[in-house]
Motif scaffolding. Structure first.
Motif, mmCIF file in Angstrom:
data_model
loop_
_atom_site.group_PDB
_atom_site.id
_atom_site.type_symbol
_atom_site.label_atom_id
_atom_site.label_comp_id
_atom_site.label_asym_id
_atom_site.label_seq_id
_atom_site.Cartn_x
_atom_site.Cartn_y
_atom_site.Cartn_z
ATOM 1 N N THR A 27 0.807 -1.214 0.000
ATOM 2 C CA THR A 27 0.000 0.000 0.000
ATOM 3 C C THR A 27 0.846 1.273 0.000
ATOM 4 O O THR A 27 0.489 2.260 -0.639
ATOM 5 C CB THR A 27 -0.937 0.010 1.228
ATOM 6 O OG1 THR A 27 -1.798 -1.126 1.168
ATOM 7 C CG2 THR A 27 -1.798 1.259 1.264
ATOM 8 N N LEU A 28 1.996 1.235 0.707
ATOM 9 C CA LEU A 28 2.755 2.463 0.919
ATOM 10 C C LEU A 28 3.905 2.683 -0.054
ATOM 11 O O LEU A 28 4.206 3.835 -0.394
ATOM 12 C CB LEU A 28 3.327 2.479 2.344
ATOM 13 C CG LEU A 28 2.343 2.582 3.506
ATOM 14 C CD1 LEU A 28 3.116 2.709 4.818
ATOM 15 C CD2 LEU A 28 1.390 3.758 3.337
ATOM 16 N N LEU A 29 4.588 1.630 -0.477
ATOM 17 C CA LEU A 29 5.867 1.816 -1.152
ATOM 18 C C LEU A 29 5.719 2.208 -2.620
ATOM 19 O O LEU A 29 4.802 1.756 -3.326
ATOM 20 C CB LEU A 29 6.702 0.544 -1.048
ATOM 21 C CG LEU A 29 7.133 0.148 0.371
ATOM 22 C CD1 LEU A 29 7.983 -1.105 0.331
ATOM 23 C CD2 LEU A 29 7.874 1.282 1.070
ATOM 24 N N LYS A 30 6.659 2.994 -3.066
ATOM 25 C CA LYS A 30 6.652 3.550 -4.416
ATOM 26 C C LYS A 30 6.715 2.456 -5.472
ATOM 27 O O LYS A 30 7.547 1.559 -5.417
ATOM 28 C CB LYS A 30 7.837 4.499 -4.573
ATOM 29 C CG LYS A 30 7.893 5.220 -5.904
ATOM 30 C CD LYS A 30 9.045 6.202 -5.919
ATOM 31 C CE LYS A 30 9.107 6.959 -7.236
ATOM 32 N NZ LYS A 30 10.224 7.949 -7.247
ATOM 33 N N GLY A 31 5.800 2.535 -6.426
ATOM 34 C CA GLY A 31 5.818 1.638 -7.566
ATOM 35 C C GLY A 31 5.155 0.299 -7.362
ATOM 36 O O GLY A 31 5.052 -0.498 -8.304
ATOM 37 N N LYS A 37 7.517 6.322 5.500
ATOM 38 C CA LYS A 37 6.804 5.198 4.895
ATOM 39 C C LYS A 37 7.587 3.900 5.089
ATOM 40 O O LYS A 37 6.992 2.850 5.366
ATOM 41 C CB LYS A 37 6.563 5.454 3.412
ATOM 42 C CG LYS A 37 5.504 6.506 3.139
ATOM 43 C CD LYS A 37 5.253 6.651 1.646
ATOM 44 C CE LYS A 37 4.156 7.677 1.384
ATOM 45 N NZ LYS A 37 3.884 7.825 -0.081
ATOM 46 N N LYS A 38 8.892 3.965 4.954
ATOM 47 C CA LYS A 38 9.711 2.763 5.149
ATOM 48 C C LYS A 38 9.578 2.249 6.577
ATOM 49 O O LYS A 38 9.388 1.044 6.800
ATOM 50 C CB LYS A 38 11.170 3.064 4.829
ATOM 51 C CG LYS A 38 11.424 3.363 3.358
ATOM 52 C CD LYS A 38 12.893 3.633 3.089
ATOM 53 C CE LYS A 38 13.121 3.953 1.620
ATOM 54 N NZ LYS A 38 14.538 4.147 1.284
ATOM 55 N N LEU A 39 9.664 3.133 7.555
ATOM 56 C CA LEU A 39 9.493 2.714 8.942
ATOM 57 C C LEU A 39 8.074 2.237 9.185
ATOM 58 O O LEU A 39 7.847 1.263 9.912
ATOM 59 C CB LEU A 39 9.833 3.865 9.884
ATOM 60 C CG LEU A 39 9.632 3.581 11.380
ATOM 61 C CD1 LEU A 39 10.484 2.407 11.838
ATOM 62 C CD2 LEU A 39 9.937 4.838 12.199
ATOM 63 N N GLY A 40 7.092 2.902 8.562
ATOM 64 C CA GLY A 40 5.689 2.541 8.753
ATOM 65 C C GLY A 40 5.354 1.154 8.257
ATOM 66 O O GLY A 40 4.378 0.555 8.717
ATOM 67 N N VAL A 41 6.129 0.635 7.320
ATOM 68 C CA VAL A 41 5.928 -0.740 6.870
ATOM 69 C C VAL A 41 6.308 -1.721 7.976
ATOM 70 O O VAL A 41 5.660 -2.749 8.172
ATOM 71 C CB VAL A 41 6.747 -1.023 5.596
ATOM 72 C CG1 VAL A 41 6.670 -2.507 5.234
ATOM 73 C CG2 VAL A 41 6.240 -0.174 4.433
ATOM 74 N N PHE A 42 7.339 -1.375 8.723
ATOM 75 C CA PHE A 42 7.852 -2.278 9.750
ATOM 76 C C PHE A 42 7.137 -2.136 11.089
ATOM 77 O O PHE A 42 6.876 -3.135 11.767
ATOM 78 C CB PHE A 42 9.350 -2.035 9.960
ATOM 79 C CG PHE A 42 10.213 -2.611 8.885
ATOM 80 C CD1 PHE A 42 10.765 -3.875 9.012
ATOM 81 C CD2 PHE A 42 10.478 -1.893 7.726
ATOM 82 C CE1 PHE A 42 11.555 -4.425 8.009
ATOM 83 C CE2 PHE A 42 11.275 -2.420 6.721
ATOM 84 C CZ PHE A 42 11.807 -3.694 6.860
#
Length: 256
Positions: A30-34, A128-133
């Motif tokens: 949902t969050l990461l680019k591409g 966003k990267k931290l929010g994935v984890f």
């Protein structure tokens, strides 16, 4: 079949790894680019976590599918003498559950990162990267963030206890046991908590679900990742543990 502490550990590792692989995976999607799911939003994230719980609980059938220290302490607080038949509640068995849950969460986060490695590299937003984890609050206030986690985890643990009692009562009354479909109820409960109570903090409702991936965020070579926000990390540990204890105590008093 006798259930050993080694079996409990492995069962919790496998179940927790699947939970974090699928749960973290839906957030990454949902969050990461591409990513093909980029921008699909909160509702999809909640469904993904619910399905992750469903698969994890099924895989961890040998240990009762706790996958969550808050559930483990809730079982203790409810007055249970055994976690599963043949495994007494003790300090040693509790630590085995905790260890399996944490190790599994770390493995699941690692697998999720490997699956989305190129998208982590492409994403420039550190949050966003931290929010994935791991989880983070929309309005940062440690007291109220903790209260939110207590309430959400209370609903989870009390609901799990109630469902277990209902299933046992129905089985004793001659009803058909739903077997693995019982895990579907837990998945729907997690989904419901997410859509109703997940807005303020991202609903960790599980200490190792947050701590394990946060550790992996800190140690993995994630391109441009930034900090792991350790200043907030105690909230999704303390809040769920308090909520789990309260849920277990309430089950002991309020459920037949």
């Amino acid at each position: 079949m006798d259930v050993t502490l080694g079996t409990i550990f492995l069962s919790e590792v496998v179940g927790s790894a699947l939970l974090l692989l699928l749960g973290g995976g839906v957030v990454a999607n949902t969050l990461l680019k591409g990513s093909k799911g980029e921008g699909t939003g909160w509702l999809l994230i909640n469904w993904g976590w619910g399905i992750g719980v469903f698969v994890g609980v099924i895989a961890a059938y040998s240990s009762g599918g706790h996958l969550n220290p808050a559930v483990t302490v809730g079982v203790i607080a409810s007055g249970a003498e055994e976690f599963v038949p043949g495994v007494a509640v003790s300090f040693a068995s509790t630590m085995v559950y905790f260890a399996g849950e944490l190790v599994g969460a770390m493995i699941g986060a690692l697998l999720m990162w490997l699956a989305y490695k190129q998208h982590f590299d492409a994403e420039e937003d550190q949050a966003k990267k931290l929010g994935v984890f791991s989880t983070g609050p929309q309005i940062r206030n440690p007291l109220w963030n903790t209260i939110t986690e207590v309430i959400g985890t209370f609903v989870l643990v009390f609901g799990v206890m109630a469902a277990s009692g209902f299933t046992n009562a129905q089985a004793e009354g001659g009803a058909v046991n739903l077997g693995w479909l019982g895990a579907l109820g837990v998945a729907l409960l997690v989904f419901g908590i997410g859509v109703s109570l997940g807005g303020p903090t991202g609903y960790a409702i599980n200490p190792t679900r947050d701590l394990g991936p946060r550790i992996m965020h800190a140690i993995l070579p994630i391109k441009g990742k930034g900090g792991s926000d350790w200043g907030y990390s105690w909230v999704p540990i303390v809040g769920p543990l308090i909520g789990g204890v309260l849920g277990g105590l309430a089950a002991q008093v309020l459920l037949p």
